[in-house]
Design a protein around this motif. Structure first.
Motif, PDB file in Angstrom:
ATOM      1  N   THR A  85       0.768  -1.222  -0.118  1.00 51.65           N
ATOM      2  CA  THR A  85      -0.037  -0.043   0.093  1.00 51.65           C
ATOM      3  C   THR A  85       0.749   1.215  -0.011  1.00 51.65           C
ATOM      4  OG1 THR A  85      -0.366  -0.046   2.426  1.00 51.65           O
ATOM      5  CG2 THR A  85      -1.998  -1.103   1.022  1.00 51.65           C
ATOM      6  N   CYS A  86       2.100   0.996   0.356  1.00 48.82           N
ATOM      7  CA  CYS A  86       2.938   2.539   0.459  1.00 48.82           C
ATOM      8  C   CYS A  86       3.251   2.790  -1.059  1.00 48.82           C
ATOM      9  CB  CYS A  86       4.317   1.982   1.336  1.00 48.82           C
ATOM     10  SG  CYS A  86       5.518   0.862   0.329  1.00 48.82           S
ATOM     11  N   GLN A  87       2.913   1.869  -2.189  1.00 50.80           N
ATOM     12  CA  GLN A  87       3.185   2.032  -3.323  1.00 50.80           C
ATOM     13  C   GLN A  87       2.116   2.793  -4.237  1.00 50.80           C
ATOM     14  OE1 GLN A  87       6.753   1.847  -4.600  1.00 50.80           O
ATOM     15  NE2 GLN A  87       6.654   1.890  -2.327  1.00 50.80           N
ATOM     16  N   ILE A  88       0.991   2.847  -3.369  1.00 50.37           N
ATOM     17  CA  ILE A  88      -0.083   3.406  -4.053  1.00 50.37           C
ATOM     18  C   ILE A  88      -0.444   4.755  -3.589  1.00 50.37           C
ATOM     19  CG2 ILE A  88      -2.804   2.993  -4.461  1.00 50.37           C
ATOM     20  CD1 ILE A  88      -2.275   0.064  -3.579  1.00 50.37           C
ATOM     21  N   ILE A  89      -0.184   5.566  -4.375  1.00 51.05           N
ATOM     22  CA  ILE A  89      -0.502   7.244  -4.255  1.00 51.05           C
ATOM     23  C   ILE A  89      -1.951   7.530  -4.290  1.00 51.05           C
ATOM     24  CG2 ILE A  89       0.143   9.338  -4.747  1.00 51.05           C
ATOM     25  CD1 ILE A  89       2.512   7.749  -3.711  1.00 51.05           C
ATOM     26  N   LEU A  90      -2.540   7.951  -3.322  1.00 55.68           N
ATOM     27  CA  LEU A  90      -4.019   8.580  -3.458  1.00 55.68           C
ATOM     28  C   LEU A  90      -4.280   9.496  -4.298  1.00 55.68           C
ATOM     29  CD1 LEU A  90      -6.824   7.667  -2.441  1.00 55.68           C
ATOM     30  CD2 LEU A  90      -6.434   9.572  -0.657  1.00 55.68           C
ATOM     31  N   THR A  91      -4.995   9.537  -5.314  1.00 57.67           N
ATOM     32  CA  THR A  91      -5.299  10.751  -6.277  1.00 57.67           C
ATOM     33  C   THR A  91      -6.923  10.875  -5.974  1.00 57.67           C
ATOM     34  OG1 THR A  91      -5.741   9.301  -7.924  1.00 57.67           O
ATOM     35  CG2 THR A  91      -3.586  10.076  -7.797  1.00 57.67           C
ATOM     36  N   ASP A  92      -7.419  12.059  -6.461  1.00 60.55           N
ATOM     37  CA  ASP A  92      -8.677  12.326  -6.748  1.00 60.55           C
ATOM     38  C   ASP A  92      -9.404  11.073  -7.421  1.00 60.55           C
ATOM     39  OD1 ASP A  92      -8.540  14.465  -4.940  1.00 60.55           O
ATOM     40  OD2 ASP A  92      -8.332  15.776  -6.680  1.00 60.55           O
ATOM     41  N   ALA A  93      -8.861  10.598  -8.391  1.00 66.38           N
ATOM     42  CA  ALA A  93      -9.634   9.512  -9.303  1.00 66.38           C
ATOM     43  C   ALA A  93      -9.608   8.077  -8.176  1.00 66.38           C
ATOM     44  CB  ALA A  93      -8.718   9.145 -10.674  1.00 66.38           C
ATOM     45  N   LEU A  94      -9.072   8.148  -7.289  1.00 64.15           N
ATOM     46  CA  LEU A  94      -8.892   6.897  -6.379  1.00 64.15           C
ATOM     47  C   LEU A  94     -10.147   7.215  -5.316  1.00 64.15           C
ATOM     48  CD1 LEU A  94      -5.394   5.566  -6.135  1.00 64.15           C
ATOM     49  CD2 LEU A  94      -7.243   4.907  -7.627  1.00 64.15           C
ATOM     50  N   ASP A  95     -10.792   8.192  -5.330  1.00 65.02           N
ATOM     51  CA  ASP A  95     -12.022   8.259  -4.341  1.00 65.02           C
ATOM     52  C   ASP A  95     -12.830   7.034  -4.134  1.00 65.02           C
ATOM     53  OD1 ASP A  95     -13.530   9.585  -2.396  1.00 65.02           O
ATOM     54  OD2 ASP A  95     -14.831  10.417  -3.911  1.00 65.02           O
ATOM     55  N   GLY A  96     -13.058   6.646  -3.099  1.00 67.05           N
ATOM     56  CA  GLY A  96     -13.814   5.296  -2.856  1.00 67.05           C
ATOM     57  C   GLY A  96     -13.081   4.102  -2.882  1.00 67.05           C
ATOM     58  N   LEU A  97     -11.456   4.157  -3.058  1.00 71.80           N
ATOM     59  CA  LEU A  97     -11.062   3.108  -3.151  1.00 71.80           C
ATOM     60  C   LEU A  97     -11.179   2.138  -2.185  1.00 71.80           C
ATOM     61  CD1 LEU A  97      -8.186   1.371  -4.436  1.00 71.80           C
ATOM     62  CD2 LEU A  97      -6.775   3.026  -2.631  1.00 71.80           C
ATOM     63  N   VAL A  98     -11.108   0.652  -2.063  1.00 72.24           N
ATOM     64  CA  VAL A  98     -11.401  -0.068  -1.166  1.00 72.24           C
ATOM     65  C   VAL A  98     -10.094  -1.076  -1.233  1.00 72.24           C
ATOM     66  CG1 VAL A  98     -12.704  -2.215  -0.468  1.00 72.24           C
ATOM     67  CG2 VAL A  98     -13.973  -0.244  -1.791  1.00 72.24           C
ATOM     68  N   VAL A  99      -9.586  -1.314   0.171  1.00 72.72           N
ATOM     69  CA  VAL A  99      -8.521  -1.879   0.291  1.00 72.72           C
ATOM     70  C   VAL A  99      -8.763  -2.997   1.424  1.00 72.72           C
ATOM     71  CG1 VAL A  99      -6.033  -2.235   1.013  1.00 72.72           C
ATOM     72  CG2 VAL A  99      -6.870  -0.364  -0.405  1.00 72.72           C
ATOM     73  N   ARG A 100      -8.550  -4.310   1.188  1.00 67.93           N
ATOM     74  CA  ARG A 100      -8.976  -5.164   2.584  1.00 67.93           C
ATOM     75  C   ARG A 100      -7.485  -5.627   3.112  1.00 67.93           C
ATOM     76  NH1 ARG A 100     -12.760  -6.061  -1.075  1.00 67.93           N
ATOM     77  NH2 ARG A 100     -14.769  -6.143  -0.249  1.00 67.93           N
ATOM     78  N   LEU A 101      -7.527  -5.955   4.290  1.00 67.44           N
ATOM     79  CA  LEU A 101      -6.224  -6.034   5.126  1.00 67.44           C
ATOM     80  C   LEU A 101      -6.293  -7.568   5.487  1.00 67.44           C
ATOM     81  CD1 LEU A 101      -6.726  -3.049   7.326  1.00 67.44           C
ATOM     82  CD2 LEU A 101      -5.445  -3.131   5.306  1.00 67.44           C
ATOM     83  N   PRO A 102      -4.851  -8.027   5.274  1.00 66.99           N
ATOM     84  CA  PRO A 102      -4.607  -9.347   5.692  1.00 66.99           C
ATOM     85  C   PRO A 102      -4.845  -9.566   7.327  1.00 66.99           C
ATOM     86  CG  PRO A 102      -2.551  -8.442   5.182  1.00 66.99           C
ATOM     87  CD  PRO A 102      -3.630  -7.397   4.959  1.00 66.99           C
ATOM     88  N   ALA A 103      -4.915 -10.703   7.680  1.00 70.34           N
ATOM     89  CA  ALA A 103      -5.049 -10.987   9.047  1.00 70.34           C
ATOM     90  C   ALA A 103      -3.676 -10.748   9.837  1.00 70.34           C
ATOM     91  CB  ALA A 103      -5.171 -12.701   9.266  1.00 70.34           C
ATOM     92  N   SER A 104      -2.473 -11.182   9.075  1.00 74.91           N
ATOM     93  CA  SER A 104      -1.339 -10.965   9.700  1.00 74.91           C
ATOM     94  C   SER A 104      -0.271 -10.240   8.749  1.00 74.91           C
ATOM     95  CB  SER A 104      -0.749 -12.035  10.315  1.00 74.91           C
ATOM     96  OG  SER A 104       0.486 -11.750  10.913  1.00 74.91           O
ATOM     97  N   GLN A 105       0.605  -9.421   9.132  1.00 72.70           N
ATOM     98  CA  GLN A 105       1.674  -8.975   7.898  1.00 72.70           C
ATOM     99  C   GLN A 105       3.031  -9.720   8.290  1.00 72.70           C
ATOM    100  OE1 GLN A 105       1.242  -6.685   5.794  1.00 72.70           O
ATOM    101  NE2 GLN A 105      -0.313  -5.555   6.017  1.00 72.70           N
ATOM    102  N   ILE A 106       3.104 -10.448   9.337  1.00 71.97           N
ATOM    103  CA  ILE A 106       4.389 -11.188   9.793  1.00 71.97           C
ATOM    104  C   ILE A 106       4.194 -12.665  10.050  1.00 71.97           C
ATOM    105  CG2 ILE A 106       5.663  -9.125   9.880  1.00 71.97           C
ATOM    106  CD1 ILE A 106       5.391  -9.493  12.966  1.00 71.97           C
TER     107      ILE A 106
END
Ligand code: FES
Length: 106
Positions: A85-106
């Motif tokens: 997600t650090c590689q996705i820059i928010l723009t006005d065109a991404l208004d409403g973006l949906v991102v699901r999160l994993p149960a664990s990162q490590i």
């Protein structure tokens, strides 16, 4: 300001409004969204900001770089819609973006 809907692995939703120009990891951590760590601060060198971009949004976000692909190779539970997600820059065109999160990162 555009907004992002984060959904954790239990289905709990976190809707966050943020300035365009910030990356999605930064927005999540600044707004205390659990499940995104961002240990490297967005340098594409930790993969602790792994998230799943909703398929409806996949063609609207910038494509993965080679460096992101390599880091994702070391992440847990990677799927076809996995992104750092650090590689996705928010723009006005991404208004409403949906991102699901994993149960664990490590
Ligand atoms: S915050 Fe480290 S790779 Fe995204």
């Amino acid at each position: 300001m555009p907004n992002i809907l984060f959904i954790d692995h239990t289905g709990k939703e976190y809707r966050v409004q943020a300035e365009a120009g910030k990356n999605v990891m930064q927005i999540a951590t600044e707004n205390m969204v659990p499940g995104i760590l961002g240990d490297c601060g967005g340098a594409c060198s930790c993969a602790t900001c792994h998230g799943y971009v909703d398929p409806a949004w996949l063609d609207k976000v910038d494509p993965k770089s080679e460096a992101e692909e390599m880091m994702l190779d070391g992440a847990l539970n990677v799927e076809s819609n996995s992104r750092l997600t650090c590689q996705i820059i928010l723009t006005d065109a991404l208004d409403g973006l949906v991102v699901r999160l994993p149960a664990s990162q490590i």
